[in-house]
Design an enzyme around this catalytic site. Structure first.
Site, PDB file in Angstrom:
ATOM      1  CG  ASP A   1      -3.202   3.827  -1.447  1.00 27.15           C
ATOM      2  OD1 ASP A   1      -3.124   2.604  -1.214  1.00 27.15           O
ATOM      3  OD2 ASP A   1      -2.578   4.683  -0.792  1.00 27.15           O
ATOM      4  CB  VAL A   2      -4.882  -1.635  -3.341  1.00 30.14           C
ATOM      5  CG1 VAL A   2      -4.931  -1.656  -4.862  1.00 30.14           C
ATOM      6  CG2 VAL A   2      -3.466  -1.852  -2.824  1.00 30.14           C
TER       7      VAL A   2
ATOM      8  CG  ASN B   1      -0.224  -6.979 -10.490  1.00 29.73           C
ATOM      9  OD1 ASN B   1       0.624  -7.861 -10.420  1.00 29.73           O
ATOM     10  ND2 ASN B   1       0.075  -5.720 -10.827  1.00 29.73           N
TER      11      ASN B   1
ATOM     12  CE1 TYR C   1       6.313  -8.969  -2.264  1.00 28.77           C
ATOM     13  CE2 TYR C   1       7.166 -11.213  -2.193  1.00 28.77           C
ATOM     14  CZ  TYR C   1       6.566 -10.181  -2.893  1.00 28.77           C
ATOM     15  OH  TYR C   1       6.214 -10.368  -4.206  1.00 28.77           O
TER      16      TYR C   1
ATOM     17  CE  LYS D   1       3.004 -10.589  -3.028  1.00 30.21           C
ATOM     18  NZ  LYS D   1       1.938 -10.011  -3.900  1.00 30.21           N
TER      19      LYS D   1
END
Length: 288
Positions: A62-63, A89, A156, A160
């Site tokens: 789990d990043v 990613n 989002y 990003k």
């Protein structure tokens, strides 16, 4: 960079979509790869597709968990003898809906996965690569949504954009160590996060959003990542490589989200999209 039996890479979110395509592309290029994913089922499916058990390892990651990210990178060193490239990613759709309806916890979750996860990947990759003394490549998967306000949900898009700027900033710091840091910015790509298991319904709509007359596929992005991860891009760092079939060149227009049929604001909904993590997404409707 490890050269005993080929270079070594770690791919987060390697269980599906762009991550899976990247694992397979890097294996074709001679890499040995650690598939790091929070979803054990999809990670196992990637390994099965790879059909290269001696050159693939799996890490449950789990990043959002710094120790788990560090352990996945350490596994690459322990299993394969070094670390040449890291592909940050792992991603989710994250919070969506009108800004007045988004919950703080959903906003935080979005940034924990999409930004903090990338930070952990770069931090611990850099430590290993600095200790090796032979450089390396870090590739962060961002999105064209990070370039414009009209290409994705607000949280989002903001996350990003942070990844793009972080990539450029940290590339300056790590250049002296010959550690290259670049970002790939996909456009409208037919992945499980987008088509929800029904690519045949989504791909015509995806193709209609851009000048290139076919939907973007995970393999298109994987090829760009493989270029940045390998030695042929030795002089490329701090770059944000757009791979979008001409979408941003043409401009998406104000009805981009509506054309894809995925703007929850048009339906009075908000919530959080957990993507292919195995956790169910949450959708709330505005109370009357």
């Amino acid at each position: 960079m490890s050269d005993q039996n080929g270079p070594v890479a770690v791919v987060t979110g390697g269980g599906s979509g762009i991550g899976r395509a990247t694992v397979l592309r890097l294996l074709d290029a001679g890499f040995r790869v650690v598939v790091a994913d929070v979803n054990a089922e999809t990670a196992a499916a990637t390994v099965e597709l790879a059909a290269a058990p001696d050159r693939v390892a799996v890490a449950a990651v789990d990043v959002r968990d710094e120790d788990a990210v560090a352990a996945a990178l350490a596994l690459a060193v322990d299993r394969f003898g070094g670390l040449s490239a890291v592909v940050n990613n792992a991603g989710v759709g994250g919070a969506f809906g009108a800004i007045t309806e988004i919950e703080s916890a959903d906003w935080d979750y979005t940034f924990e996965v999409l930004v903090r996860g990338v930070f952990y990947g770069v931090k611990h990759a850099a430590r290993i690569m600095q200790a090796q003394g032979s450089g390396g490549s870090i590739v962060n998967v961002a999105s064209v949504a990070g370039l414009s306000g009209g290409l994705g949900p607000v949280p989002y898009s903001a996350a990003k954009a942070a990844v793009v700027n972080f990539t450029k900033a940290v590339s300056i710091e790590l250049a002296a160590d010959r550690i290259r840091v670049n970002a790939v910015l996909p456009g409208a790509i037919s992945t499980p996060l987008v088509h929800h298991g029904r690519p045949e319904r989504a791909e015509d709509k995806l193709a209609a959003t851009q000048p290139w007359p076919a939907a973007g596929r995970p393999e298109h992005i994987a090829s760009a990542i493989a270029f940045l991860a390998g030695g042929e891009s030795e002089f490329v760092t701090g770059e944000a490589l757009v791979v979008d079939g001409g979408l941003t060149a043409a401009g998406p227009g104000p009805a981009f989200a509506e054309r894809l049929g995925n703007d929850p604001r048009l339906r009075g909904m908000a919530g959080v999209n957990h993507g292919t993590t195995g956790v169910a997404s949450v959708v709330r409707t505005r109370p009357e």
